[in-house]
Write an enzyme that holds these catalytic residues in place. Structure first.
Site, short mmCIF file in Angstrom:
data_model
loop_
_atom_site.label_atom_id
_atom_site.label_comp_id
_atom_site.label_asym_id
_atom_site.label_seq_id
_atom_site.Cartn_x
_atom_site.Cartn_y
_atom_site.Cartn_z
N ASP A 164 0.85 -1.20 0.00
CA ASP A 164 0.00 0.00 0.00
C ASP A 164 0.88 1.24 0.00
OD1 ASP A 164 -1.61 -2.22 0.84
OD2 ASP A 164 -3.04 -0.87 1.83
N LYS A 227 -7.23 2.97 -3.08
CA LYS A 227 -7.52 3.04 -1.65
C LYS A 227 -7.77 4.50 -1.27
CE LYS A 227 -5.11 2.09 2.75
NZ LYS A 227 -3.91 1.45 3.34
N LYS A 263 -10.44 -0.15 -1.92
CA LYS A 263 -10.23 -0.28 -0.47
C LYS A 263 -10.58 1.02 0.22
CE LYS A 263 -6.72 -1.15 3.12
NZ LYS A 263 -5.35 -1.64 3.41
#
Length: 318
Positions: A164, A227, A263
């Site tokens: 990430d 995300k 996400k």
């Protein structure tokens, strides 16, 4: 595979030979974003989200959905005080949960700082739970590209299945969208087989127009997931950002046939919050996206709250 950055080099006569090339490229990114069918108007997004939640949230607030949501959690610990011992204990709770609640799904992943990838990998006994690491100078993304690439490669070498990163917000806000895209592509290259989640930090971007642009750039740079947020220092996830991101993922799928994950992270603590994100994704992207392969929630408190909802009594397991 090298990604060359076109910053232009002045020659002795003062002309910037790369200048024309840069302008053409800048136009390419602007055109890509402008071609998106996702909304860039804040009030339009707000109205769309309110309608979806009002019409569909209630039907998704049930045990089956809560159980599914448990299976989408990236169970996260990102503290300055994390240690080999504390992360080991954190992972052992996931192992224990699998033994004590065989009837319930395991979380999707355990998300930690990259120096703990090896600790998670060696302690985790539950098959199907991935090791996720933040990298790339998380959460600010303010470091040398070489460091971002090295940190990513080291985490993957130590057992990370997923990485990430935060996109380069400074370059993005400066309008240098070519550099933003090149950087993501270069980090993606150093992920090898690991999945790359690109964090837009929507609380810093603020507007639907910015979220749309950041989504499109990340998708075309090779993100495997979009995300929302780091959960550090800026407002966390919002349903409005989720809606815009989902619309961009939908466009990208229609253009390329590639399904990219979504996400939500940052401040999602209650069962009701999680159900709202589920509802937005379901209505925009459809049932196909309702799988841990394509839908995640990054959380620390949410797991216990979902568990309490599922079991019908307050439970503090994790």
């Amino acid at each position: 595979m090298e990604h060359h950055h076109h910053h232009g080099h002045d020659c002795c006569c003062g002309h910037d030979h790369d200048h024309d090339h840069k302008e053409v490229n800048t136009d390419k990114y602007r055109q890509m974003v402008a071609a998106s069918s996702a909304p860039a108007d804040d009030s339009e997004v707000l109205a769309a989200v309110e309608k979806i939640v009002a019409e569909h949230k209630a039907e998704n607030d049930n045990t089956d959905v809560w159980r599914f949501l448990l299976s989408t959690i990236d169970l996260t610990t990102l503290n300055a005080t994390d240690s080999t011992r504390s992360v080991t204990k954190f992972v052992e709770r996931v192992n224990d949960f699998d033994e004590e609640h065989p009837e319930l799904p395991a979380v999707a992943a355990i998300c930690v700082y990259p120096n703990f990838a090896q600790v998670v990998r060696s302690t985790l006994e539950v098959s199907g739970v991935n090791v996720a690491c933040v990298a790339g100078g998380f959460p600010s993304s303010q470091t040398f590209l070489e460091v971002k690439v090295a940190e990513t490669a080291l985490a993957v070498a130590d057992g990370a299945d997923e990485i990430d990163i935060v996109l380069n917000l400074g370059d993005f806000l400066d309008g240098d969208w070519e550099s933003v895209t090149d950087e993501i592509a270069e980090i993606k290259h150093s992920c090898h087989q690991a999945k790359l989640k690109v964090i837009l930090e929507t609380g810093a971007l603020q507007s639907a127009a910015n979220v749309r642009a950041a989504s499109v750039l990340s998708l075309y740079a090779g993100a495997d997931f979009l995300k929302t947020s780091t959960g550090k220092g800026y407002p966390g996830a919002s349903l409005e950002a989720a809606y815009v991101m989902a619309r961009c993922i939908k466009d990208y799928y229609e253009a390329t046939g590639k399904k990219i994950g979504f996400k939500a992270a940052g401040g999602i603590a209650t069962t009701a919050d999680a159900v709202a994100y589920y509802t937005v994704i379901k209505e925009v992207l459809g049932e196909e996206w309702l799988t841990p392969e394509l839908f995640r929630i990054g959380a620390s408190r949410l797991a216990n709250n979902l568990l309490s909802s599922i079991l019908g009594s307050e439970t503090k397991f994790f």
